[in-house]
Design a protein around this motif. Sequence first.
Motif, mmCIF file in Angstrom:
data_model
loop_
_atom_site.group_PDB
_atom_site.id
_atom_site.type_symbol
_atom_site.label_atom_id
_atom_site.label_comp_id
_atom_site.label_asym_id
_atom_site.label_seq_id
_atom_site.Cartn_x
_atom_site.Cartn_y
_atom_site.Cartn_z
ATOM 1 N N VAL A 37 41.852 38.226 46.386
ATOM 2 C CA VAL A 37 41.875 39.054 45.184
ATOM 3 C C VAL A 37 41.803 40.515 45.605
ATOM 4 C CG1 VAL A 37 40.628 39.661 43.068
ATOM 5 C CG2 VAL A 37 40.783 37.258 43.790
ATOM 6 N N GLN A 39 41.218 44.557 44.626
ATOM 7 C CA GLN A 39 40.648 45.493 43.658
ATOM 8 C C GLN A 39 40.845 46.900 44.194
ATOM 9 O OE1 GLN A 39 36.420 45.140 42.460
ATOM 10 N NE2 GLN A 39 37.118 45.618 40.397
ATOM 11 N N LEU A 45 40.583 43.486 38.791
ATOM 12 C CA LEU A 45 40.876 42.444 39.766
ATOM 13 C C LEU A 45 42.334 42.018 39.655
ATOM 14 C CD1 LEU A 45 37.738 40.183 39.163
ATOM 15 C CD2 LEU A 45 37.998 42.040 40.830
ATOM 16 N N TYR A 95 38.815 40.682 48.274
ATOM 17 C CA TYR A 95 37.839 39.598 48.238
ATOM 18 C C TYR A 95 38.535 38.267 48.527
ATOM 19 C CZ TYR A 95 34.692 42.748 45.645
ATOM 20 O OH TYR A 95 33.893 43.791 45.243
ATOM 21 N N SER A 106 40.227 27.983 39.797
ATOM 22 C CA SER A 106 38.887 28.530 39.665
ATOM 23 C C SER A 106 38.461 29.201 40.964
ATOM 24 C CB SER A 106 37.911 27.401 39.324
ATOM 25 O OG SER A 106 36.609 27.914 39.179
ATOM 26 N N LEU A 107 37.749 30.298 40.850
ATOM 27 C CA LEU A 107 37.237 31.008 42.022
ATOM 28 C C LEU A 107 35.723 30.989 41.934
ATOM 29 C CD1 LEU A 107 39.816 33.938 41.969
ATOM 30 C CD2 LEU A 107 39.812 31.937 43.479
ATOM 31 N N ASP A 108 35.139 29.904 42.452
ATOM 32 C CA ASP A 108 33.722 29.646 42.251
ATOM 33 C C ASP A 108 32.843 30.461 43.179
ATOM 34 O OD1 ASP A 108 35.376 27.263 41.463
ATOM 35 O OD2 ASP A 108 33.432 26.578 40.714
ATOM 36 N N TRP A 110 32.538 33.561 46.217
ATOM 37 C CA TRP A 110 33.209 34.786 46.656
ATOM 38 C C TRP A 110 32.612 35.321 47.952
ATOM 39 C CZ3 TRP A 110 36.812 37.756 43.527
ATOM 40 C CH2 TRP A 110 37.181 37.105 42.351
ATOM 41 N N GLY A 111 33.475 35.920 48.765
ATOM 42 C CA GLY A 111 33.004 36.654 49.922
ATOM 43 C C GLY A 111 32.482 38.021 49.511
ATOM 44 N N GLN A 112 32.006 38.753 50.489
ATOM 45 C CA GLN A 112 31.379 40.043 50.202
ATOM 46 C C GLN A 112 32.402 41.166 50.056
ATOM 47 O OE1 GLN A 112 31.745 38.843 53.246
ATOM 48 N NE2 GLN A 112 31.643 40.444 54.819
#
Lengths: 120, 108
Positions: A37, A39, A45, A95, A106-108, A110-112
């Motif tokens: 994703v 940003q 997003l 991300y 679904s994007l349950d 997430w990385g930092q």
Amino acid sequence: EVQLVQSGAEVKKPGESLKISCQGSGYSFVDYWIGWVRQMPGKGLEWMGIIYPRDSDTKYSPSFQGQVTISADKSISTAYLQWSSLKASDTAMYYCASQSSSGVFSLDFWGQGTLVTVSS
Amino acid sequence: SYELTQPPSVSVSPGQTARITCSGDALPKQYGYWYQQKPGQAPVLVIYKDTERPSGIPERFSGSTSGTTVTLTITGAQAEDEADYYCQSADSSSAYGVFGGGTRLTVL
């Protein structure tokens, strides 16, 4: 506990190539879609694409098809986002995020985030 | 390409109910998802498959769907709910995903 750990911030020049990574742990990496994703600074997003690591099936947003490459290495539970020739407009936070059982899109988890800065 | 439409901003007083809508032609066929993003943080999934709430998400968050619109409802909004909220879904052929433009929720 599911964890997605992304590679560190990058500063690159226009025209350079780049590959950023996202390592998953705490779940069966090969059995769930994982994606990227974008940003841009101060913006919303943007869904870029996802990959199913077991067979490398990949879905790209039309906006990003041909602009980036998403890949995965099952042996080290790592997904990648790659550019062959960066532009200033690629400056953004990226991300990675993974699906669980909540649906393919679904994007349950997430990385930092990985901050990519492209500047001459 | 496919688009989802959200209002840019919603404002409520603490304790009131906040409703954020998301419209898209494929929503009758595809699930909607909602994410909360606070400044400087990664997004968090708060609703999946239109109406389901992940574990750890407060009960005041709920989702609903009607035709081409999905709605995120925060019943009894709190100051800590102030954030950007994004809906997400997929195109009608499940070829790719898409986010809405985001809604800034102000609680004051």
